[in-house]
Design a protein around this motif. Structure first.
Motif, PDB file in Angstrom:
ATOM      1  N   LEU A   1       0.860  -1.182   0.000  1.00 37.26           N
ATOM      2  CA  LEU A   1       0.000   0.000   0.000  1.00 37.26           C
ATOM      3  C   LEU A   1       0.898   1.235   0.000  1.00 37.26           C
ATOM      4  CD1 LEU A   1      -3.089   0.753   0.231  1.00 37.26           C
ATOM      5  CD2 LEU A   1      -2.623   1.209   2.635  1.00 37.26           C
ATOM      6  N   VAL A   2       0.844   1.983  -1.089  1.00 36.31           N
ATOM      7  CA  VAL A   2       1.639   3.202  -1.222  1.00 36.31           C
ATOM      8  C   VAL A   2       0.723   4.383  -0.909  1.00 36.31           C
ATOM      9  CG1 VAL A   2       3.100   4.585  -2.727  1.00 36.31           C
ATOM     10  CG2 VAL A   2       3.057   2.085  -2.975  1.00 36.31           C
ATOM     11  N   SER A   3       0.977   5.052   0.197  1.00 37.39           N
ATOM     12  CA  SER A   3       0.116   6.140   0.661  1.00 37.39           C
ATOM     13  C   SER A   3       0.764   7.484   0.369  1.00 37.39           C
ATOM     14  CB  SER A   3      -0.138   6.027   2.163  1.00 37.39           C
ATOM     15  OG  SER A   3      -0.838   4.849   2.476  1.00 37.39           O
ATOM     16  N   PHE A   4       0.036   8.352  -0.360  1.00 42.15           N
ATOM     17  CA  PHE A   4       0.482   9.716  -0.629  1.00 42.15           C
ATOM     18  C   PHE A   4      -0.272  10.667   0.307  1.00 42.15           C
ATOM     19  CE2 PHE A   4       0.833   7.451  -4.700  1.00 42.15           C
ATOM     20  CZ  PHE A   4       2.163   7.688  -5.019  1.00 42.15           C
ATOM     21  N   ALA A   5       0.458  11.550   0.987  1.00 37.54           N
ATOM     22  CA  ALA A   5      -0.208  12.479   1.912  1.00 37.54           C
ATOM     23  C   ALA A   5       0.659  13.709   2.117  1.00 37.54           C
ATOM     24  CB  ALA A   5      -0.476  11.810   3.248  1.00 37.54           C
ATOM     25  N   ARG A   6       0.108  14.872   1.813  1.00 36.84           N
ATOM     26  CA  ARG A   6       0.855  16.103   2.085  1.00 36.84           C
ATOM     27  C   ARG A   6       1.094  16.239   3.580  1.00 36.84           C
ATOM     28  NH1 ARG A   6      -1.386  22.110   0.621  1.00 36.84           N
ATOM     29  NH2 ARG A   6      -3.213  21.342   1.745  1.00 36.84           N
ATOM     30  N   SER A   7       0.031  16.285   4.361  1.00 37.97           N
ATOM     31  CA  SER A   7       0.166  16.484   5.804  1.00 37.97           C
ATOM     32  C   SER A   7       0.182  15.170   6.576  1.00 37.97           C
ATOM     33  CB  SER A   7      -0.974  17.358   6.338  1.00 37.97           C
ATOM     34  OG  SER A   7      -2.209  16.653   6.288  1.00 37.97           O
ATOM     35  N   GLY A   8      -0.526  14.167   6.055  1.00 42.86           N
ATOM     36  CA  GLY A   8      -0.672  12.922   6.807  1.00 42.86           C
ATOM     37  C   GLY A   8      -1.607  13.059   7.986  1.00 42.86           C
ATOM     38  N   ASP A   9      -2.352  14.156   8.042  1.00 42.85           N
ATOM     39  CA  ASP A   9      -3.256  14.396   9.167  1.00 42.85           C
ATOM     40  C   ASP A   9      -4.727  14.332   8.778  1.00 42.85           C
ATOM     41  OD1 ASP A   9      -1.408  14.750  11.260  1.00 42.85           O
ATOM     42  OD2 ASP A   9      -0.989  16.801  10.619  1.00 42.85           O
TER      43      ASP A   9
END
Length: 387
Positions: free
Chosen positions: A108-116
């Motif tokens: 699972l490749v997760s993209f997140a600017r803030s991760g919040d």
């Protein structure tokens, strides 16, 4: 980089957005160095996984981060020789059993600017709950975000942090989108993309700094279109979606923007066209796919007022001869895959969205001052999944 009123000042409410668009070429070079320096540890983590014939790779994120996965899906599937699916976290959280119905070993490749955002951590937790075996590659711009902290010390996880400047302070994701997309391409694509980041950065610098580009984008915005449609095929359909989102976000929803594939547009979405519609067509570098992009450009150029259709293309992909479409170029990139071509191409859309926002008296750094849409999504209630 200038705007319709000249050089920006703090009073324009665009300082963050302008800086974050302009910094992208430098950040892409930094991402290239960062991934190269992490190559040994990345290969140690990813190599044993991608060697498995039954591996499924899922690219996930919300909003702009979901479009990163859509841009990358086909290119990574070809490079890895494995099944790769782009599944937004918003789908995965709402229907984890459906999105992860096959109990396959999964990266699972997760993209997140803030991760919040609420869905970021929830998607990884649900994958752990639903699947027998899941590994996580977290690509994020915020070392202090919940997602990065949650996965920092897990043996089945690897966190790939972007340069700190990529954690955009403006409302809309610009450099965070391109940096995370590039990082995934380099991390998972390996040697196939050696040297590509520098070439992409050179073209993006030209787009940002060239006065002719500035005038062309300004002229299009000065037409005051009420509707903007972005078209693209394959990886460039994901780019079209991200481009439309940028226009919607930075104009506070005052410009109607949509996206479709070059072939899919005729099947209903074409109804959006009127005399004040502008169409931006991303043209594929693949010779076969490019034929369909050029066909729709020729058709629409014959039906819309002059100047209403623009192609964005490397040299070989310019609009059909005599079509009447304007072409915004990506010089020297005829030989790169569409997933890589998307990075400098999106800079045109970012500049168009920025200029459209300012032309309407909207502050791009805060286009929703009343708070109805937030930089980090709010209002999501997460519900427990009972097996």
């Amino acid at each position: 980089m200038t705007t319709p009123s000249g050089t920006l000042s703090v009073d324009d409410g665009a300082a963050n957005t302008v800086r974050e668009i302009a910094q992208q070429p430098g950040l892409w070079r930094e991402v290239d160095r960062l991934v190269a320096a992490s190559r040994e540890s990345l290969d140690a983590f990813l190599g044993p996984l991608t060697a498995r014939g039954d591996l499924r790779v899922v690219l996930t994120g919300a909003g702009t981060s979901a479009y990163a996965g859509q841009v990358l899906q086909a290119a990574l599937a070809q490079r890895l020789g494995r099944r790769v699916d782009a599944v937004p976290t918003t789908d995965l959280v709402a229907d984890p059993r459906g999105c992860l119905a096959e109990d396959l070993p999964t990266l699972l490749v997760s993209f997140a600017r803030s991760g919040d955002s609420p869905e970021s951590v929830a998607a990884t937790a649900l994958a752990d709950q639903v699947l027998s075996e899941v590994h996580h590659l977290v690509i994020t711009c915020n070392a202090q975000g919940k997602l990065a902290r949650e996965h920092a010390n897990r043996p089945a996880s690897r966190v790939l942090l972007m340069p700190a400047a990529a954690n955009d302070r403006g409302f809309a994701m610009t450099s965070s989108f391109t940096c995370m997309t590039l990082a995934a391409l380099l991390a998972l694509g390996g040697d196939a993309y050696e040297g590509v980041a520098g070439r992409l950065a050179d073209v993006a610098e030209w787009i940002i700094e060239d006065g002719g580009v500035d005038r062309a984008v300004g002229a299009l915005v000065n037409r005051a279109p009420e509707r903007i449609v972005f078209l693209g095929s394959g990886a460039l359909k994901g780019l079209a979606g991200e481009s439309a989102l940028k226009v919607l976000e930075l104009t506070g929803g005052t410009v109607v923007a949509g996206a479709e594939s070059s072939l899919g547009f005729r099947h209903g979405p074409k109804a959006v066209l009127n005399e004040r519609t502008v169409v931006i067509a991303y043209v594929s570098n693949d010779p076969y796919t490019r034929q369909y992009d050029r066909d729709i450009v020729a058709e629409l150029s014959g039906n819309l007022p002059p100047g209403s259709v623009v192609t964005i293309a490397a040299g070989a992909g310019a609009g059909p001869e005599g079509s009447g479409a304007d072409t915004w170029t990506l010089p020297g990139l005829d030989d790169v895959e569409d997933a890589a071509l998307a990075l400098p191409a999106v800079v045109y859309a970012q500049l168009m969205a920025l200029r459209s926002s300012l032309a309407r008296g909207i502050r791009p750094d805060d286009p929703f001052p009343s708070g109805e849409v937030n930089r980090v999504v709010q209002g999501v209630i997460l519900h427990s999944l009972h097996n």
